[in-house]
Design a protein around this motif. Structure first.
Motif, PDB file in Angstrom:
ATOM      1  N   ASP A 165       9.797  25.001  23.880  1.00 39.28           N
ATOM      2  CA  ASP A 165      10.431  24.312  25.005  1.00 39.28           C
ATOM      3  C   ASP A 165      11.487  25.183  25.687  1.00 39.28           C
ATOM      4  O   ASP A 165      11.700  26.347  25.322  1.00 39.28           O
ATOM      5  CB  ASP A 165      11.009  22.967  24.561  1.00 39.28           C
ATOM      6  CG  ASP A 165      12.141  23.091  23.550  1.00 39.28           C
ATOM      7  OD1 ASP A 165      12.757  24.180  23.451  1.00 39.28           O
ATOM      8  OD2 ASP A 165      12.415  22.092  22.854  1.00 39.28           O
TER       9      ASP A 165
ATOM     10  N   GLN B 176       6.608  20.604  19.902  1.00 39.43           N
ATOM     11  CA  GLN B 176       5.385  19.817  19.765  1.00 39.43           C
ATOM     12  C   GLN B 176       4.278  20.727  19.237  1.00 39.43           C
ATOM     13  O   GLN B 176       4.206  21.904  19.589  1.00 39.43           O
ATOM     14  CB  GLN B 176       4.960  19.213  21.105  1.00 39.43           C
ATOM     15  CG  GLN B 176       5.976  18.239  21.690  1.00 39.43           C
ATOM     16  CD  GLN B 176       5.576  17.745  23.072  1.00 39.43           C
ATOM     17  OE1 GLN B 176       4.546  17.090  23.238  1.00 39.43           O
ATOM     18  NE2 GLN B 176       6.389  18.059  24.068  1.00 39.43           N
TER      19      GLN B 176
ATOM     20  N   TYR C  33      -0.057  20.660  18.271  1.00 36.83           N
ATOM     21  CA  TYR C  33      -1.367  20.010  18.257  1.00 36.83           C
ATOM     22  C   TYR C  33      -2.295  20.829  17.371  1.00 36.83           C
ATOM     23  O   TYR C  33      -2.379  22.056  17.502  1.00 36.83           O
ATOM     24  CB  TYR C  33      -1.947  19.917  19.674  1.00 36.83           C
ATOM     25  CG  TYR C  33      -3.428  19.588  19.680  1.00 36.83           C
ATOM     26  CD1 TYR C  33      -3.865  18.294  19.414  1.00 36.83           C
ATOM     27  CD2 TYR C  33      -4.378  20.576  19.906  1.00 36.83           C
ATOM     28  CE1 TYR C  33      -5.219  17.987  19.390  1.00 36.83           C
ATOM     29  CE2 TYR C  33      -5.735  20.280  19.883  1.00 36.83           C
ATOM     30  CZ  TYR C  33      -6.142  18.988  19.617  1.00 36.83           C
ATOM     31  OH  TYR C  33      -7.482  18.686  19.584  1.00 36.83           O
TER      32      TYR C  33
ATOM     33  N   ARG D 200      -4.351  14.389  20.817  1.00 43.75           N
ATOM     34  CA  ARG D 200      -2.935  14.113  21.022  1.00 43.75           C
ATOM     35  C   ARG D 200      -2.531  14.643  22.385  1.00 43.75           C
ATOM     36  O   ARG D 200      -3.038  15.679  22.819  1.00 43.75           O
ATOM     37  CB  ARG D 200      -2.073  14.797  19.943  1.00 43.75           C
ATOM     38  CG  ARG D 200      -2.321  14.305  18.525  1.00 43.75           C
ATOM     39  CD  ARG D 200      -1.740  12.906  18.309  1.00 43.75           C
ATOM     40  NE  ARG D 200      -1.826  12.510  16.909  1.00 43.75           N
ATOM     41  CZ  ARG D 200      -2.858  11.912  16.360  1.00 43.75           C
ATOM     42  NH1 ARG D 200      -3.940  11.669  17.099  1.00 43.75           N
ATOM     43  NH2 ARG D 200      -2.853  11.552  15.089  1.00 43.75           N
ATOM     44  N   LEU D 201      -1.617  13.962  23.043  1.00 37.05           N
ATOM     45  CA  LEU D 201      -1.101  14.458  24.308  1.00 37.05           C
ATOM     46  C   LEU D 201       0.161  15.273  24.057  1.00 37.05           C
ATOM     47  O   LEU D 201       0.915  15.014  23.121  1.00 37.05           O
ATOM     48  CB  LEU D 201      -0.797  13.306  25.261  1.00 37.05           C
ATOM     49  CG  LEU D 201      -1.990  12.434  25.676  1.00 37.05           C
ATOM     50  CD1 LEU D 201      -1.568  11.450  26.758  1.00 37.05           C
ATOM     51  CD2 LEU D 201      -3.158  13.272  26.160  1.00 37.05           C
ATOM     52  N   MET D 202       0.387  16.248  24.917  1.00 29.24           N
ATOM     53  CA  MET D 202       1.579  17.080  24.843  1.00 29.24           C
ATOM     54  C   MET D 202       2.417  16.800  26.084  1.00 29.24           C
ATOM     55  O   MET D 202       1.939  16.949  27.220  1.00 29.24           O
ATOM     56  CB  MET D 202       1.179  18.553  24.771  1.00 29.24           C
ATOM     57  CG  MET D 202       2.317  19.500  24.459  1.00 29.24           C
ATOM     58  SD  MET D 202       1.744  21.212  24.175  1.00 29.24           S
ATOM     59  CE  MET D 202       1.101  21.097  22.502  1.00 29.24           C
ATOM     60  N   ASP D 203       3.643  16.377  25.882  1.00 32.59           N
ATOM     61  CA  ASP D 203       4.545  16.034  26.984  1.00 32.59           C
ATOM     62  C   ASP D 203       5.158  17.307  27.544  1.00 32.59           C
ATOM     63  O   ASP D 203       5.911  18.001  26.858  1.00 32.59           O
ATOM     64  CB  ASP D 203       5.637  15.090  26.490  1.00 32.59           C
ATOM     65  CG  ASP D 203       6.454  14.490  27.634  1.00 32.59           C
ATOM     66  OD1 ASP D 203       6.385  15.032  28.758  1.00 32.59           O
ATOM     67  OD2 ASP D 203       7.173  13.504  27.401  1.00 32.59           O
ATOM     68  N   LEU D 204       4.854  17.594  28.809  1.00 30.00           N
ATOM     69  CA  LEU D 204       5.331  18.816  29.446  1.00 30.00           C
ATOM     70  C   LEU D 204       6.309  18.518  30.573  1.00 30.00           C
ATOM     71  O   LEU D 204       6.365  19.213  31.589  1.00 30.00           O
ATOM     72  CB  LEU D 204       4.147  19.641  29.943  1.00 30.00           C
ATOM     73  CG  LEU D 204       3.216  20.121  28.816  1.00 30.00           C
ATOM     74  CD1 LEU D 204       1.956  20.741  29.362  1.00 30.00           C
ATOM     75  CD2 LEU D 204       3.940  21.098  27.901  1.00 30.00           C
TER      76      LEU D 204
ATOM     77  N   GLY E 187       3.977  16.445  33.560  1.00 34.08           N
ATOM     78  CA  GLY E 187       3.241  15.315  33.013  1.00 34.08           C
ATOM     79  C   GLY E 187       2.734  15.597  31.609  1.00 34.08           C
ATOM     80  O   GLY E 187       3.059  16.615  31.003  1.00 34.08           O
ATOM     81  N   ARG E 188       1.912  14.703  31.109  1.00 31.11           N
ATOM     82  CA  ARG E 188       1.362  14.826  29.764  1.00 31.11           C
ATOM     83  C   ARG E 188      -0.030  15.454  29.845  1.00 31.11           C
ATOM     84  O   ARG E 188      -0.861  15.039  30.640  1.00 31.11           O
ATOM     85  CB  ARG E 188       1.301  13.460  29.091  1.00 31.11           C
ATOM     86  CG  ARG E 188       2.702  12.904  28.788  1.00 31.11           C
ATOM     87  CD  ARG E 188       2.694  11.401  28.589  1.00 31.11           C
ATOM     88  NE  ARG E 188       2.039  10.989  27.368  1.00 31.11           N
ATOM     89  CZ  ARG E 188       2.613  10.983  26.160  1.00 31.11           C
ATOM     90  NH1 ARG E 188       3.863  11.384  26.027  1.00 31.11           N
ATOM     91  NH2 ARG E 188       1.956  10.573  25.104  1.00 31.11           N
TER      92      ARG E 188
ATOM     93  N   GLU F  14      -4.283   8.101  25.881  1.00 31.06           N
ATOM     94  CA  GLU F  14      -4.031   7.573  27.215  1.00 31.06           C
ATOM     95  C   GLU F  14      -4.437   8.633  28.221  1.00 31.06           C
ATOM     96  O   GLU F  14      -4.687   9.783  27.852  1.00 31.06           O
ATOM     97  CB  GLU F  14      -2.557   7.204  27.403  1.00 31.06           C
ATOM     98  CG  GLU F  14      -1.598   8.374  27.238  1.00 31.06           C
ATOM     99  CD  GLU F  14      -0.153   7.937  27.338  1.00 31.06           C
ATOM    100  OE1 GLU F  14       0.446   8.160  28.406  1.00 31.06           O
ATOM    101  OE2 GLU F  14       0.369   7.397  26.344  1.00 31.06           O
TER     102      GLU F  14
ATOM    103  N   PRO G 252      -4.270  11.568  30.533  1.00 34.21           N
ATOM    104  CA  PRO G 252      -3.293  12.626  30.784  1.00 34.21           C
ATOM    105  C   PRO G 252      -3.200  12.963  32.269  1.00 34.21           C
ATOM    106  O   PRO G 252      -4.009  12.505  33.079  1.00 34.21           O
ATOM    107  CB  PRO G 252      -3.852  13.804  29.992  1.00 34.21           C
ATOM    108  CG  PRO G 252      -5.337  13.581  30.017  1.00 34.21           C
ATOM    109  CD  PRO G 252      -5.532  12.082  29.987  1.00 34.21           C
TER     110      PRO G 252
END
Length: 502
Positions: A310, A317, A319, A360-364, A368-369, A389, A391
Motif C-alpha cells: 500500500d 492484502q 490473494y 477474493r476482491l482486493m480493495d484498491l 475500486g475493488r 460481489e 468488482p
C-alpha cells in the motif's frame, strides 16, 4: 444432401478417411489465435461434422469424431510442449507425449459426441449440437479445461460481443451451427441459407453491442510492468537481479500512475523473507500502491499469491491462487510421486502449491475493488463469475513465459478479452514476458506491450459497463439452448425416419 455423393473424398474410409477428418480438425483450429481465420475455421467445422453425420455406425462415428478432434487440438494446443522444454533434463522427454496425450484425450469428447450422434441418427445438425455439448463437458469435468473452445474463433469479430449474453458455450454452439450451415449451403439446401441469414444478424447486432470506445478523461492511470524474464532464466541467480532491476526502474518512472502492477511471481524471494526486497519496492513506488506476484509459505504449504504493497509501504492484502494447474502447479499424490522424481513444473515441492480459499476482491481505494486472477484462473469464466460481489475491474497477473512465443500467449490474451466481454468489466493484465494489456469492457485492447519486450505501459483504467446477462445467468442460457435443440432435432429425425419407414 444427395449431392454429397459427388464429394468422394468426404466419404473416404480407412487411413485416407482418417486423414480427411484430422485435416478438417486442423483447418477448424485456424480460427484460434494467433491465426484468427474464423471463416476458414467454419469450413473445417462443417467438413468435420459432415464426415461424422455420414458415418454408418456409432463406432465409425466415434472414430471420425475422435480424428476430427485430434487434428483440432494438435494445432490449437501445440503450445503445450513449451513448458516441458524449459527444463529439458527433468521434463523434456515428456513433450511429445504431452501433445499427443492432450490432443488424443481432449478428442475423446469429440469422439463420444460423434458416436452418440450416429447412434441416435441425429444427422448433421444433431452432430453440431452434440459436439457443442462435448465442449461444454470438457469445460467442467476433471476441474475443466476450456482452453481453445470452438467459440473462441469469434474473439476478433463482432460476434464475440454476444458473449455478454450467451457466454463462450453459446459462441461455440453458434460456430458449429454456422459451420453446418456452410455445408448445407454448399449442397444448395435452403436451411443453410436461412442459418446464414442468422449469421448476418449476429454480426450486425454484435457491432451494435460493441458501440464506440469510451472517453477516458480523468480516469485513474494504471501502470503494467513487464520485466521480460524468459522462463529458463527467471530463477537463475545470475539473472534474477537483472529482471528485478527492470521492474524497479519501470516502477520509478515518471509521470506517476495511480496503481502499479507487477506480473505473477515477479518478486524473486518468498514473502516471509522479503522485508528488504519490499523496502526497495516501496521506495521505487513512491507512495503509489503496488500489486505484485510472489510465492509465500505457511508452514509446509506454499502458495502462488498476489499481494498489495500500500501507499505506506506495507503488505496490506494478499490473494492466494485457488484454481491450480494439474501437473504444472501440483501433482496428485505429489509426495509419493516426488520419490520417483516427478514434480509439478512450477515447483520442486512434493505436493506443489496449495490452493487458496477461493475468489477474493482486493480493495484498491479510489480505483475500486478488483478481482485478482493469477494466470490460468482467467481461462475459467465460472471462476470470474464466482466473485463475492461485482468488482470494478479484473486484474490478471500472469507468467506466459511458460507458453512459448507462438500461440499460447496470444490464446491466453484472447481469453482475457472474452472474460471482459462476458462480465462487462475492464481487464488489466500484467504478463512477465507479454502480452501485458489494458482491455475495456467490450474486449478491445486499448494499450499493450508486445511479447518479448521489457518495459511498462501506462493507460487510464476504463470504467465498468452495465452488468451483463451472462454475469447473472452464467452458462444457463447456453445449456438451455443445447437441451432444447437436442430434443427438437431428435424428435424431428425420429419423425423423418418413421415417415420413410411407412
Amino acid at each position: 444432401m444427395a449431392e454429397v455423393a459427388s464429394w468422394r473424398w468426404v466419404r473416404a474410409e480407412g487411413w485416407r478417411g482418417l486423414l480427411v477428418s484430422v485435416g478438417a480438425g486442423v483447418i477448424a483450429a485456424t480460427g484460434q489465435a494467433p491465426f484468427d481465420l474464423w471463416f476458414l475455421s467454419l469450413i473445417g467445422l462443417g467438413l468435420g461434422l459432415l464426415r461424422v453425420s455420414l458415418a454408418g455406425t456409432a463406432r465409425q462415428g466415434f472414430w471420425r469424431g475422435w480424428a476430427f478432434g485430434f487434428g483440432y487440438f494438435a494445432l490449437a494446443l501445440s503450445w503445450i510442449i513449451e513448458p516441458f522444454l524449459v527444463d529439458l533434463a527433468r521434463h523434456g522427454w515428456m513433450a511429445p507425449f504431452a501433445l499427443i496425450g492432450m490432443a488424443g484425450g481432449m478428442a475423446l469428447f469429440w469422439g463420444a459426441a460423434g458416436g452418440i450422434s450416429v447412434r441416435l441418427r441425429m444427422g448433421l445438425w444433431g452432430a453440431a449440437v452434440l459436439l457443442a455439448a462435448a465442449e461444454f463437458l470438457r469445460s467442467y469435468i476433471f476441474t475443466g479445461f476450456p482452453w481453445a473452445l470452438i467459440g473462441h474463433i469469434w474473439i476478433e469479430t463482432p460476434v464475440a460481443q454476444w458473449a455478454a449474453i450467451i457466454g463462450p458455450q453459446g459462441l461455440t454452439l453458434l460456430a458449429l451451427l454456422f459451420g453446418a450451415a456452410i455445408v448445407m449451403a454448399g449442397q444448395r439446401d435452403w436451411r443453410g441459407a436461412l442459418v446464414g441469414l442468422g449469421f448476418a444478424l449476429f454480426w450486425i447486432t454484435g457491432n451494435a453491442l460493441q458501440g464506440a470506445p469510451e472517453d477516458l478523461t480523468d480516469r485513474p492511470v494504471v501502470r503494467l510492468v513487464q520485466p521480460n524474464a524468459p522462463q529458463h532464466q527467471k530463477w537463475d541467480p545470475a539473472h534474477i537481479p537483472t529482471f528485478f532491476r527492470r521492474a524497479i526502474a519501470a516502477s520509478e518512472a515518471n509521470p506517476r500512475p495511480d496503481l502499479i502492477i507487477w506480473p505473477e511471481t515477479s518478486v524473486p524471494v518468498a514473502l516471509d523473507r522479503a522485508d528488504r526486497t519490499l523496502a526497495v519496492m516501496a521506495d521505487a513506488a513512491k507512495g503509489v500502491p503496488l500489486v505484485f506476484g510472489i510465492q509465500r509459505f505457511e508452514g509446509r504449504q506454499i502458495y502462488n499469491s498476489a499481494a498489495l504493497l500500500d501507499s505506506e509501504g506495507r503488505v496490506s492484502q494478499i490473494y492466494d491462487k485457488y484454481h491450480l494447474v494439474p501437473f504444472g502447479e501440483y501433482v496428485p499424490f505429489g509426495n509419493v510421486m516426488a520419490r520417483f522424481g516427478i514434480h509439478g513444473m512450477a515447483t520442486t515441492q512434493g505436493d506443489g502449491f496449495s490452493a487458496g480459499p477461493g475468489p477474493r476482491l482486493m480493495d484498491l481505494g479510489a480505483l475500486g475493488r478488483a478481482l485478482p486472477l493469477i494466470c490460468y484462473e482467467a481461462v475459467f469464466p465460472n471462476d470470474v463469475g464466482a466473485a463475492p460481489e461485482r468488482p470494478a475491474f479484473l486484474m490478471q497477473l500472469t507468467n506466459d513465459a511458460w507458453f512459448g512465443q507462438i500461440s499460447g500467449p496470444y490464446q491466453h490474451l484472447a481469453q482475457a478479452r472474452l472474460r471482459a466481454i462476458e462480465q462487462g468489466l475492464p481487464m488489466v493484465r500484467a504478463a512477465n514476458t507479454g502480452v501485458s494489456a489494458v482491455i475495456d469492457s467490450k474486449g478491445r485492447v486499448l494499450a499493450a506491450l508486445p511479447l518479448g519486450v521489457a518495459g511498462h505501459v501506462d493507460h487510464p483504467l476504463p470504467a465498468p459497463a452495465s452488468r451483463t446477462i451472462y454475469s447473472v445467468t452464467g452458462d444457463l442460457l447456453a445449456l438451455s439452448a443445447l437441451i432444447t435443440l437436442f430434443f427438437a432435432i431428435w424428435a424431428y429425425q425420429r419423425a423423418v425416419l418413421r415417415r420413410f419407414a411407412d
